[in-house]
Design a protein around this motif. Structure first.
Motif: not given
Length: 360
Positions: A184, A199, A214
């Motif tokens: 990610t 995410t 995150r």
């Protein structure tokens, strides 16, 4: 000179004349024009890559790259880091999902450890460990630039060996606790999309773990400041050893002139890095499925790829890619075995359209 630079001149563009011949062939099969949709598109692309109107891709392999991630320390996964080593053992015993699918669809399974922390590897697993796991990317680079280049070479070398053994198409997959966080982060760097949008839940983490994930990605990007114009730097700063290995596999396959079937989000992050490094390699990529991980869709858009399957999968290991093999085999069987309109003594839709246009 690094291997990826050495192979740059070996990547040829798919043959446009063979693609035209393949299109004509499909248009003369006993069906309405374009009625097999994406199967036709896939087969025509494969023709251009292989230089054969109807290629034989029966020899296939799935390459599973493994590695551990220091960012797992941030609580971004539902499983402890030791699961990477346990799954490597599971691959060796034949008990993982990818083992089942590879057996079912006739693909050779090759498992390569590029950077796990496992103390001992089964004999069937290829040990090409660059280092025992990456560093925690929230505090600094995941690895050095030289280590990222070494991992790239692992993928290039392994594909070259498979091709020498007669393999004509590969799928790439991975195993590594914490690697959806690295994947990610790569997606955020290359697509410019917000971390919140990209995410996902990875191994099935809860809401609080998603927030930690995150924050870990944001911190890693802030600390390391990866430059999207420097793909090696992106892999080194926020990537993973198995991700760099898959990127090398993409480059090696393109140089060898064989197609690469991508799995989900993490393999696509590797492919996107490879395509940013050598853009010509992107023409050898095929998207198998659309992952439930939100970053996947955006990276496929960057690569200009559309997946054949949408089953809300997020397992990894190359499972989605191998599930796509029978679709590809089916498309090539149709091209090889269907009758043409000429076989029936009829003019096909393409010929009728051309005649109508000339008459008008």
């Amino acid at each position: 000179m690094k291997r990826w630079k050495q192979i740059r001149g070996r990547i040829r563009r798919p043959d446009p004349e063979i693609r035209r011949k393949a299109l004509r062939h499909w248009n003369n099969l006993t069906k309405p024009l374009g009625s097999l949709g994406r199967l036709e598109e896939t087969a025509i692309r494969l023709a251009g890559i292989t230089g054969e109107v109807v290629p034989d891709l029966s020899r296939k392999a799935v390459l599973v790259m493994c590695g551990d991630h220091g960012v797992a320390e941030e609580g971004v996964s539902a499983y402890p880091q030791e699961v990477t080593g346990l799954m490597i053992d599971n691959f060796a015993r034949g008990g993982a999902a990818i083992n089942v699918l590879a057996r079912r669809f006739g693909a050779e399974l090759v498992v390569v450890d590029v950077g796990s922390k496992a103390k001992k590897l089964p004999p069937s697993v290829i040990d090409r460990r660059v280092r025992p796991g990456t560093a925690n990317m929230t505090a600094g680079p995941a690895m050095t630039r030289e280590e990222a280049l070494q991992a790239l070479d692992v993928g290039i070398d392994r594909v070259e060996e498979l091709v020498r053994g007669g393999v004509r198409m590969i799928a790439i997959g991975e195993m590594g606790i914490g690697n959806t966080t690295a994947g990610t982060a790569i997606a955020a760097v290359f697509t410019g999309r917000p971390v919140e949008v990209l995410t996902g839940r990875g191994t099935g983490i809860d809401d609080r773990a998603v927030l930690r994930k995150r924050e870990a990605i944001r911190r890693a990007i802030e600390v390391n400041r990866p430059d999207p114009a420097d793909p090696i730097g992106v892999l080194a700063k926020v990537g993973g050893l198995e991700i760099a290995g898959m990127a090398g596999a993409v480059l090696g396959a393109a140089a060898a002139g064989i197609p690469v079937v991508l799995d989900g989000m993490i393999s696509t992050a590797a492919a996107l890095a490879a395509a940013r490094l050598l853009p010509e390699a992107s023409e050898y990529l095929f998207a198998s499925h659309l992952s439930a991980e939100p970053a996947h869709r955006f990276m496929l858009e960057e690569l200009g790829l559309r997946p054949l399957i949408d089953a809300e999968m997020r397992l990894g290991e190359g499972t989605g890619a191998v599930l796509c093999f029978p679709l590809i085999d089916g498309a090539l069987s149709l091209a090889r075995e269907m009758a043409t309109f000429a076989d029936l003594g009829l003019a096909g839709p393409a010929e009728e359209r051309a005649q109508h246009e000339s008459d008008s």
